[in-house]
Design an enzyme around this catalytic site. Structure first.
Site, PDB file in Angstrom:
ATOM      1  N   LYS A   1      -6.091  56.988  60.758  1.00  9.12           N
ATOM      2  CA  LYS A   1      -7.073  57.609  61.659  1.00  9.12           C
ATOM      3  C   LYS A   1      -7.082  56.890  63.002  1.00  9.12           C
ATOM      4  O   LYS A   1      -7.408  57.474  64.024  1.00  9.12           O
ATOM      5  CB  LYS A   1      -8.490  57.495  61.079  1.00  9.12           C
ATOM      6  CG  LYS A   1      -8.693  58.136  59.746  1.00  9.12           C
ATOM      7  CD  LYS A   1     -10.179  58.090  59.396  1.00  9.12           C
ATOM      8  CE  LYS A   1     -10.416  58.056  57.915  1.00  9.12           C
ATOM      9  NZ  LYS A   1     -10.473  56.671  57.369  1.00  9.12           N
TER      10      LYS A   1
ATOM     11  N   LYS B   1       2.063  53.323  58.841  1.00 12.81           N
ATOM     12  CA  LYS B   1       1.378  54.316  58.003  1.00 12.81           C
ATOM     13  C   LYS B   1       0.601  55.317  58.874  1.00 12.81           C
ATOM     14  O   LYS B   1       0.215  54.994  59.993  1.00 12.81           O
ATOM     15  CB  LYS B   1       0.451  53.631  56.992  1.00 12.81           C
ATOM     16  CG  LYS B   1      -0.851  53.099  57.524  1.00 12.81           C
ATOM     17  CD  LYS B   1      -1.810  52.773  56.361  1.00 12.81           C
ATOM     18  CE  LYS B   1      -3.195  52.460  56.899  1.00 12.81           C
ATOM     19  NZ  LYS B   1      -4.243  52.408  55.892  1.00 12.81           N
TER      20      LYS B   1
ATOM     21  N   LYS C   1      -4.271  45.298  61.977  1.00 10.87           N
ATOM     22  CA  LYS C   1      -5.469  45.826  62.657  1.00 10.87           C
ATOM     23  C   LYS C   1      -5.913  44.941  63.818  1.00 10.87           C
ATOM     24  O   LYS C   1      -6.507  45.417  64.772  1.00 10.87           O
ATOM     25  CB  LYS C   1      -6.626  46.018  61.668  1.00 10.87           C
ATOM     26  CG  LYS C   1      -6.409  47.216  60.753  1.00 10.87           C
ATOM     27  CD  LYS C   1      -7.683  47.690  60.098  1.00 10.87           C
ATOM     28  CE  LYS C   1      -7.418  48.977  59.334  1.00 10.87           C
ATOM     29  NZ  LYS C   1      -8.556  49.519  58.630  1.00 10.87           N
TER      30      LYS C   1
HETATM   31  P1  ADP Z   1      -7.433  54.666  57.381  1.00 12.13           P
HETATM   32  O1  ADP Z   1      -6.386  53.605  57.346  1.00 12.13           O
HETATM   33  O2  ADP Z   1      -6.898  55.997  57.743  1.00 12.13           O
HETATM   34  O3  ADP Z   1      -8.647  54.267  58.189  1.00 12.13           O
HETATM   35  P2  ADP Z   1      -8.984  53.994  55.003  1.00 12.13           P
HETATM   36  O4  ADP Z   1      -8.779  52.530  55.216  1.00 12.13           O
HETATM   37  O5  ADP Z   1     -10.369  54.528  55.157  1.00 12.13           O
HETATM   38  O6  ADP Z   1      -7.956  54.842  55.881  1.00 12.13           O
HETATM   39  O7  ADP Z   1      -8.462  54.346  53.523  1.00 12.13           O
HETATM   40  C1  ADP Z   1      -9.121  55.233  52.658  1.00 12.13           C
HETATM   41  C2  ADP Z   1      -8.216  55.589  51.521  1.00 12.13           C
HETATM   42  O8  ADP Z   1      -7.097  56.346  52.006  1.00 12.13           O
HETATM   43  C3  ADP Z   1      -7.631  54.380  50.768  1.00 12.13           C
HETATM   44  O9  ADP Z   1      -7.627  54.663  49.379  1.00 12.13           O
HETATM   45  C4  ADP Z   1      -6.228  54.289  51.290  1.00 12.13           C
HETATM   46  O10 ADP Z   1      -5.360  53.754  50.302  1.00 12.13           O
HETATM   47  C5  ADP Z   1      -5.875  55.754  51.570  1.00 12.13           C
HETATM   48  N1  ADP Z   1      -4.903  55.852  52.670  1.00 12.13           N
HETATM   49  C6  ADP Z   1      -5.142  55.583  53.985  1.00 12.13           C
HETATM   50  N2  ADP Z   1      -4.035  55.804  54.728  1.00 12.13           N
HETATM   51  C7  ADP Z   1      -3.074  56.209  53.864  1.00 12.13           C
HETATM   52  C8  ADP Z   1      -1.706  56.608  54.029  1.00 12.13           C
HETATM   53  N3  ADP Z   1      -1.136  56.656  55.209  1.00 12.13           N
HETATM   54  N4  ADP Z   1      -1.018  56.982  52.911  1.00 12.13           N
HETATM   55  C9  ADP Z   1      -1.605  56.972  51.694  1.00 12.13           C
HETATM   56  N5  ADP Z   1      -2.890  56.617  51.472  1.00 12.13           N
HETATM   57  C10 ADP Z   1      -3.621  56.242  52.537  1.00 12.13           C
END
Ligand code: ADP
Length: 368
Positions: free
Chosen positions: A236, A233, A153
């Site tokens: 968002k 991965k 990040k």
């Molecule tokens: P992001 O990385 O999209 O901002 P968050 O950090 O808010 O997402 O994560 C919220 C939830 O979504 C967590 O439980 C995380 O493990 C799950 N999550 C986020 N991205 C993924 C992904 N690419 N595959 C599986 N689970 C994910």
């Protein structure tokens, strides 16, 4: 297409396989069989940093829905928007407001039952920040420095903040504030949960036994990867919007993105081989996650497919079948801010009632 007819029936039969993962063991966990221990506290959050994508849905909120449907009545279920985390990468206040409201709409649209679970905003409880400070005095900077998510990040940021660096400590405080016993997350969060256990142990050692070490409940779907770069991965925050499928997107938008999804020309048959065929494997993983089928079952379902178009059309079909209802509900809920505010207000009060009692105990143990 051969698999279509059986999709919904199969999904209904296979609801809710959740893998239980702790530092030492991994085992199968199925909330339908009430394998979640009685009187446990399950806690999880999601950042309101944009619309939810397929990774958030399969890795988090669909598991929350399963838990509201199947966890024993004696378990506490607490789900929130991690809005304090969302500002670790600064955003305009109007975006934060919009994303928070959309996050609540998405959680409800995904089927999480607000009568069964507390749904609240993290920033409504000052206790998160209080416990964060106490735990930050126990957290080693060397340990935090090794967090892979911080590395990725902060990459490319001119000036990454202390908040972004210390984010996993706040995450540990979020979990421990409720004395949570289980934390359902996607497998990108395993490292942060290890830190949480380490901090709970340090607190217990220094101030007397207070916390049970929380167990990570891993959603059964492996991490969902970017459609454009399947070594990263799905997130968002990805700058390439074609990399991510959001759960409110129209079927046309989804079709365009799947069409552009990176695959390969190794073969016109489609098999799971993450090392050599990461793009194809990611799409197979998405099907397997949505249908709650094993990778092998999906491979067998698609064994007749002989070209990329048939494969990709099928991926679109499967995604649309799954998100039709959440998409419809989201559009309805997001218009109704009074209703969303009311749910959150109730959730804030219930969460605060637990947190305020717990923080008194923690502060007293520390000597305050
Ligand atoms: P992001 O990385 O999209 O901002 P968050 O950090 O808010 O997402 O994560 C919220 C939830 O979504 C967590 O439980 C995380 O493990 C799950 N999550 C986020 N991205 C993924 C992904 N690419 N595959 C599986 N689970 C994910």
């Amino acid at each position: 297409m051969k698999p279509q007819a059986s999709i919904m029936a199969h999904a209904a039969r296979n609801l809710g396989q959740i893998r239980l993962n702790s530092t030492v063991k991994t085992t199968s966990y199925d909330p339908r069989k009430q394998e979640i221990p009685e009187h446990s506290t399950l806690f999880s959050m999601i950042q309101p940093t944009g619309m939810f994508h397929l990774g958030n849905y399969l890795g988090a909120v669909r598991a929350w829905k399963d838990l509201t449907d199947y966890a024993p009545d004696s378990t506490k279920l607490i789900f929130g928007t991690a809005d304090l985390h969302a500002i670790t990468i600064p955003k305009p206040a109007k975006d934060i407001r919009k994303f928070r409201s959309e996050a609540i709409a998405s959680i409800l649209a995904s089927g999480v039952n607000h009568e069964r679970a507390i749904i609240y905003h993290q920033s409504a409880l000052p206790e998160h920040a209080e416990l964060n400070w106490i735990l930050s005095t126990l957290a080693g900077t060397g340990y935090l420095n090794r967090m892979t998510q911080w590395k990725s990040k902060s990459e490319g940021l001119d000036n990454s903040s202390l908040g972004l660096f210390a984010y996993p400590v706040l995450q540990a405080a979020d979990i421990l504030l409720f004395k949570s016993t289980h934390v359902p997350v996607g497998d990108d969060q395993v490292q942060h949960l290890e830190l949480c256990r380490t901090l709970a142990e340090s607190f217990n050692k220094q101030f007397g036994k207070t916390f049970k070490l929380p167990t990570t409940l891993l959603a059964p779907t492996k991490k969902i990867l970017s459609l454009r770069d399947p070594l990263k991965k799905m997130s968002k925050s990805d700058k390439d919007q074609n990399a991510t499928i959001y759960i409110n997107e129209t079927s046309d938008e989804i079709a365009k993105k799947i069409k552009k999804a990176v695959t390969d020309s190794t073969s016109t048959h489609f098999n799971y081989d993450p090392e050599n065929r990461p793009g194809v494997s990611n799409l197979i993983n998405i099907i397997s996650g949505i249908q709650r089928k094993s990778i092998q079952e999906v491979e067998s379902d698609i064994s007749d497919f002989k070209d990329h178009k048939t494969f990709k059309d099928y991926v679109c079909y499967v995604i649309n079948e799954e998100i039709n209802e959440p998409r419809r509900k989201f559009e309805e809920l997001v218009q109704n801010s009074n209703y969303l505010n009311k749910i959150v207000q109730e959730g804030n009060e219930k969460a605060r009632a637990i947190a305020s009692v717990n923080i008194k105990e923690f502060k007293q143990k520390v000597g305050f």
